[in-house]
Motif scaffolding. Sequence first.
Motif, PDB file in Angstrom:
ATOM      1  N   HIS A 256       0.814  -1.213   0.000  1.00 37.73           N
ATOM      2  CA  HIS A 256       0.000   0.000   0.000  1.00 37.73           C
ATOM      3  C   HIS A 256       0.843   1.257   0.000  1.00 37.73           C
ATOM      4  CE1 HIS A 256      -3.982  -1.756   1.059  1.00 37.73           C
ATOM      5  NE2 HIS A 256      -4.215  -0.865   0.135  1.00 37.73           N
ATOM      6  N   ARG A 259       2.581   2.040  -3.116  1.00 44.23           N
ATOM      7  CA  ARG A 259       1.689   2.521  -4.159  1.00 44.23           C
ATOM      8  C   ARG A 259       1.514   4.032  -4.113  1.00 44.23           C
ATOM      9  NH1 ARG A 259      -3.658  -0.669  -5.566  1.00 44.23           N
ATOM     10  NH2 ARG A 259      -2.884  -1.478  -7.528  1.00 44.23           N
ATOM     11  N   LEU A 262       4.048   5.911  -5.796  1.00 44.68           N
ATOM     12  CA  LEU A 262       3.975   5.557  -7.210  1.00 44.68           C
ATOM     13  C   LEU A 262       2.899   6.384  -7.923  1.00 44.68           C
ATOM     14  CD1 LEU A 262       5.828   3.501  -8.365  1.00 44.68           C
ATOM     15  CD2 LEU A 262       3.977   1.843  -8.344  1.00 44.68           C
ATOM     16  N   VAL A 263       1.809   6.628  -7.205  1.00 41.68           N
ATOM     17  CA  VAL A 263       0.755   7.477  -7.772  1.00 41.68           C
ATOM     18  C   VAL A 263       1.348   8.852  -8.098  1.00 41.68           C
ATOM     19  CG1 VAL A 263      -1.385   8.696  -7.242  1.00 41.68           C
ATOM     20  CG2 VAL A 263      -1.135   6.288  -6.642  1.00 41.68           C
ATOM     21  N   ASN A 264       2.153   9.360  -7.166  1.00 47.24           N
ATOM     22  CA  ASN A 264       2.789  10.658  -7.396  1.00 47.24           C
ATOM     23  C   ASN A 264       3.729  10.629  -8.578  1.00 47.24           C
ATOM     24  OD1 ASN A 264       1.674  12.315  -5.536  1.00 47.24           O
ATOM     25  ND2 ASN A 264       3.105  11.756  -3.916  1.00 47.24           N
ATOM     26  N   MET A 266       3.898   8.643 -11.066  1.00 52.35           N
ATOM     27  CA  MET A 266       3.180   8.521 -12.334  1.00 52.35           C
ATOM     28  C   MET A 266       2.446   9.816 -12.673  1.00 52.35           C
ATOM     29  SD  MET A 266       3.006   6.378 -14.629  1.00 52.35           S
ATOM     30  CE  MET A 266       2.120   5.384 -15.792  1.00 52.35           C
ATOM     31  N   SER A 270       3.306  12.240 -15.820  1.00 46.81           N
ATOM     32  CA  SER A 270       2.313  12.616 -16.827  1.00 46.81           C
ATOM     33  C   SER A 270       2.211  14.123 -16.940  1.00 46.81           C
ATOM     34  CB  SER A 270       0.958  12.032 -16.460  1.00 46.81           C
ATOM     35  OG  SER A 270       1.045  10.638 -16.452  1.00 46.81           O
ATOM     36  N   ASP A 333       3.984  -1.223 -10.604  1.00 48.36           N
ATOM     37  CA  ASP A 333       2.592  -1.272 -10.159  1.00 48.36           C
ATOM     38  C   ASP A 333       2.039  -2.684 -10.283  1.00 48.36           C
ATOM     39  OD1 ASP A 333       0.092  -0.228  -9.322  1.00 48.36           O
ATOM     40  OD2 ASP A 333      -0.584  -0.378 -11.399  1.00 48.36           O
ATOM     41  N   ARG A 344      -3.587 -10.883   0.003  1.00 45.67           N
ATOM     42  CA  ARG A 344      -5.033 -10.889   0.190  1.00 45.67           C
ATOM     43  C   ARG A 344      -5.557 -12.320   0.128  1.00 45.67           C
ATOM     44  NH1 ARG A 344      -7.219  -6.394  -3.462  1.00 45.67           N
ATOM     45  NH2 ARG A 344      -6.212  -4.979  -2.004  1.00 45.67           N
TER      46      ARG A 344
ATOM     47  N   HIS B  16      -0.157  13.955  -3.950  1.00 37.96           N
ATOM     48  CA  HIS B  16      -1.516  13.543  -4.307  1.00 37.96           C
ATOM     49  C   HIS B  16      -2.457  14.735  -4.247  1.00 37.96           C
ATOM     50  CE1 HIS B  16      -0.955   8.999  -3.271  1.00 37.96           C
ATOM     51  NE2 HIS B  16      -0.028   9.468  -4.078  1.00 37.96           N
ATOM     52  N   THR B  97      -5.581   4.646  -1.953  1.00 39.07           N
ATOM     53  CA  THR B  97      -4.871   3.634  -2.749  1.00 39.07           C
ATOM     54  C   THR B  97      -5.439   2.243  -2.505  1.00 39.07           C
ATOM     55  OG1 THR B  97      -3.268   3.603  -0.965  1.00 39.07           O
ATOM     56  CG2 THR B  97      -2.643   4.773  -2.945  1.00 39.07           C
ATOM     57  N   THR B  98      -6.203   2.088  -1.419  1.00 40.40           N
ATOM     58  CA  THR B  98      -6.721   0.760  -1.077  1.00 40.40           C
ATOM     59  C   THR B  98      -7.836   0.359  -2.026  1.00 40.40           C
ATOM     60  OG1 THR B  98      -6.306   1.385   1.179  1.00 40.40           O
ATOM     61  CG2 THR B  98      -7.568  -0.607   0.834  1.00 40.40           C
ATOM     62  N   ASP B  99      -7.686  -0.803  -2.636  1.00 38.27           N
ATOM     63  CA  ASP B  99      -8.814  -1.290  -3.421  1.00 38.27           C
ATOM     64  C   ASP B  99      -9.329  -2.593  -2.820  1.00 38.27           C
ATOM     65  OD1 ASP B  99      -6.709  -2.840  -4.037  1.00 38.27           O
ATOM     66  OD2 ASP B  99      -6.958  -2.766  -6.214  1.00 38.27           O
ATOM     67  N   LYS B 118      -7.156   5.319  -6.052  1.00 39.77           N
ATOM     68  CA  LYS B 118      -6.187   6.094  -6.832  1.00 39.77           C
ATOM     69  C   LYS B 118      -5.417   5.133  -7.706  1.00 39.77           C
ATOM     70  CE  LYS B 118      -5.227   9.071  -2.847  1.00 39.77           C
ATOM     71  NZ  LYS B 118      -4.251   9.221  -1.773  1.00 39.77           N
ATOM     72  N   PRO B 119      -5.693   5.111  -8.983  1.00 44.11           N
ATOM     73  CA  PRO B 119      -4.924   4.205  -9.834  1.00 44.11           C
ATOM     74  C   PRO B 119      -3.565   4.827 -10.131  1.00 44.11           C
ATOM     75  CG  PRO B 119      -6.909   5.045 -10.926  1.00 44.11           C
ATOM     76  CD  PRO B 119      -6.653   5.897  -9.747  1.00 44.11           C
ATOM     77  N   VAL B 120      -2.568   3.974 -10.311  1.00 44.81           N
ATOM     78  CA  VAL B 120      -1.244   4.479 -10.655  1.00 44.81           C
ATOM     79  C   VAL B 120      -1.281   5.043 -12.081  1.00 44.81           C
ATOM     80  CG1 VAL B 120       1.139   3.789 -11.039  1.00 44.81           C
ATOM     81  CG2 VAL B 120      -0.123   2.907  -9.087  1.00 44.81           C
ATOM     82  N   ASN B 121      -2.094   4.384 -12.887  1.00 45.36           N
ATOM     83  CA  ASN B 121      -2.271   4.879 -14.246  1.00 45.36           C
ATOM     84  C   ASN B 121      -2.871   6.287 -14.199  1.00 45.36           C
ATOM     85  OD1 ASN B 121      -3.608   5.486 -16.724  1.00 45.36           O
ATOM     86  ND2 ASN B 121      -3.313   3.334 -17.286  1.00 45.36           N
ATOM     87  N   TYR B 122      -2.080   7.247 -14.683  1.00 47.31           N
ATOM     88  CA  TYR B 122      -2.479   8.644 -14.468  1.00 47.31           C
ATOM     89  C   TYR B 122      -3.740   9.018 -15.220  1.00 47.31           C
ATOM     90  CZ  TYR B 122      -2.073  13.642 -13.746  1.00 47.31           C
ATOM     91  OH  TYR B 122      -2.311  14.925 -13.376  1.00 47.31           O
ATOM     92  N   GLU B 123      -3.901   8.470 -16.398  1.00 47.26           N
ATOM     93  CA  GLU B 123      -5.095   8.804 -17.179  1.00 47.26           C
ATOM     94  C   GLU B 123      -6.360   8.407 -16.417  1.00 47.26           C
ATOM     95  OE1 GLU B 123      -2.304   7.829 -19.264  1.00 47.26           O
ATOM     96  OE2 GLU B 123      -2.263  10.027 -19.415  1.00 47.26           O
TER      97      GLU B 123
END
Lengths: 509, 146
Positions: A256, A259, A262-264, A266, A270, A333, A344, B16, B97-99, B118-123
Motif C-alpha cells: 500500500h 503505491r 507511485l501514484v505521485n 506517475m 504525466s 505497479d 489478500r 496527491h 490507494t486501497t482497493d 487512486k490508480p497508478v495509471n495517471y489517465e
Amino acid sequence: MTSDATRRRAVGHILLLVAGLVVLTVISAGSVILVNEARDDARWVVHTLEVESQISLVQLQLRRAESAQRGYLSTLLPAFQADFEEAATQLTPALTRLNQSTIDNSVQRNILVELLPLIKQRIEEFRETIALAQTEHVNDAARIVREGTGRDAMSHIDDLAGQMRSEEDRLFVLRTRSADRSQTLAASLTATGSGLVVVLAGISIFLVRRSARARDHAETQLRDNNLNLEATVDERTADLREANSEIQRFAYIVSHDLRSPLVNIMGFTSELEELRTDIFKRIGALRATAASVPPAPVADGTAEPVLEGEDKQLLQDFSEALEFIKSSIAKMDRLITAILNLTREGRREFEPVRIDTRELIEAIVTTVAHQAAEAHAEIRIAPLPEITSDRLALEQIFSNLIDNALKYLRPGVPGEVSVRGRTKLGFAIFEIADNGRGIDPKDHQRIFDLFRRAGTQDKPGQGIGLAHVRALVRRLGGTMSVSSELDHGSTFTITLPIHWTAANRNRDA
Amino acid sequence: MSKPVTIIMIEDDEGHARLIERNIRRSGVNNEIMPFTNGTEAVNYLFGSDGSGLDHKGRALLILLDLNLPDMTGIEILRRVKEDKYLKCAPVVVLTTTDDSLEIKRCYELGCNVYITKPVNYESFANAIRQLGLFFSVIQVPPAAT
C-alpha cells in the motif's frame, strides 16, 4: 555414563542369574548323590539286621531241633519227631539265605565255613539218636547224648554265631555312622545351598528394585520431556503463526505504502509529459521568431511542435526518458498489485465444500476455449474424483495450470492438454499434462518462486502464477510437483486431501 | 446553491493533494479547496473546539478523504462525520490507494458517498478526478443541518 551404568547393571544381573543357577545345580546334584549314598547306607544297615536275624533264626531252629530230639528221646512221642523234621527242613533254607547274604564278607564267610559242617554234624547226630531210639536202642541214644560231644559242639556253634553277630554289630555301627554322616552332609549341603539361594534372591530383589526405581525415574523424565516438547512445539507454532501474520500485514502495508508514492511519480511524470509538449512548442515558436519566420499555425496546442536539428534530438531524448519511467512504473505497479493479491489470498478464509472437479474444470476449459482455439490446442478431461475443498482456490489452481499449458505450447505443434485424476490413500492426485515446450530440470524449483520465470521470455507474465498455485495447494493441505524436460512437455501433479477440513491449515496461513 | 460549496481535502501526501487539486481545477470546478495534511488538524477544523461541528452549521461542505493518514485512519474521520448531526449531510468522497473490497464495503456501510481508488495509471486517475468534478457540479450539496 548412563549407558555404562546400564551395561554394568545388565552384566550384574546375568552374573547373579548364573550364580543362582550354579548353586541350584550343585545343590541338586549333591542332594541326589548324598540321598543315593544314604539309601545305600540304609540298605546296608538293613542288610546287617537281616544277617543278624538269619543267625538268630539258624540258632533258633537248631535249638528247636535239639529240644525236639531230647523230647523224643525222653517220651518217644512221634509229635517230637515231626517237630524235629520241621526244624531240620527249615534250617536248610535259613542257612542258604545266611550263606547268600554274607557272600560279600570274608570274615563271616570263614566263620560260616567252620559253622556249616558243625551244624550238619549236629543234625546228623540228632537224626542218629532219633533213629536209635526208634529201633529200641534208647539207651545207646541216651549214651550218645550223655557223652557230651553234642554239648561241646553246641557251645562251639553258639560261640561262632556270637562271633558272627559281633561282626555284624561292628558293621552295623560302621554303617549307621556312615548313614548318619551322609544324611548330615545332605542336610548341611541343602542348608548352605538354601542360604546361598536366599542371599542371591535378596540381591536380585535389591537389583530389581533398583532397576524399577531407575525405570520410574526415566519414565518421569520422559513424561516431563514430552510435556516440555509439547509446550515448546506449541510455543514455536504460535511464534510461526505470529511471524506469518506479521509478514502478511507487512506485505500488505508495504504494498500500500509503495503505491502511494507511485501514484505521485506517475502523476507528475504525466504532468511532465504535458509540460514537455508546452515547452517544446514554445521553443519551436521562439526559434521561429528568432529566425523571423512566421510562426506555424499551431495555436491550439494539440499538434506536435515542429522542431528541427538539436531541438528534435532533445525532444526525442526527453520522450525516451519519460517512456522508460512510465513503463518502469507500470511494471512496479503490476508487481505491487501481485503482492497485494497474494497477501489478500493468504488472508482469505477457505471454505470446504463438495466439488465436482470435472464440472469445475470443464467450466475453466470453456473460459479458455478461445485461447485454445487460437493455439490449435485440444484439452481432454479424463474422469476426475470428487473432493471436498475450497472452490475458489481450486478454480485458481486449475485455471492457472491450464492457462500455462496453453500459453507455453511449442510453436507449430498442435497442442494437447490432458487433465487426469485418481485417488490414493485419502488423497486425490490430479495431473495436468501438455506436449508443450517443457521446462529444463534445473528450473523445476525456480518456476515456483515468486517473480521468477524460466525458458524463452516471449510471453507476458509476472512470474506469479505457479508461486500462487503452490501457496494455495499448500494451504489446502496438499503438495505439488512438476516433471518435465525441454521440448517434451510438462506434467504438473497436484496431490490434495479428498476431505479437507478448514481446521488443519487455515489458521496457519 | 445558496452558498458556494467548500471542498475539504484531507490528504497527507502533498503530491496527491496537488494532483487532485489540479485535476479538479481542470474539470472546471472553482470552489474553494481547504487542504489538510493530517487527521488531527482536519478533525479540529471540522468539529471545532467543542467537538460538535456547530461551527459549520448552515455551510455546504464536501469532504475528500484519504484513508491512510499518519495520525488516524480516514475511516475514523468518516465515522465521526457521519455521526455528527451537523456534518452528516456533507457528502464524503473517499480517495485512497486501497482497493480492498472489505475496506470499500466498510466505507459504504459507514455512509461514504463515493469511493475512488487512486490508480497508478495517471489517465485513469485524472479521469476519476474529473468525473468527480462532474459529480460536484451535478449533486446538490445540502448545507450542514440547521
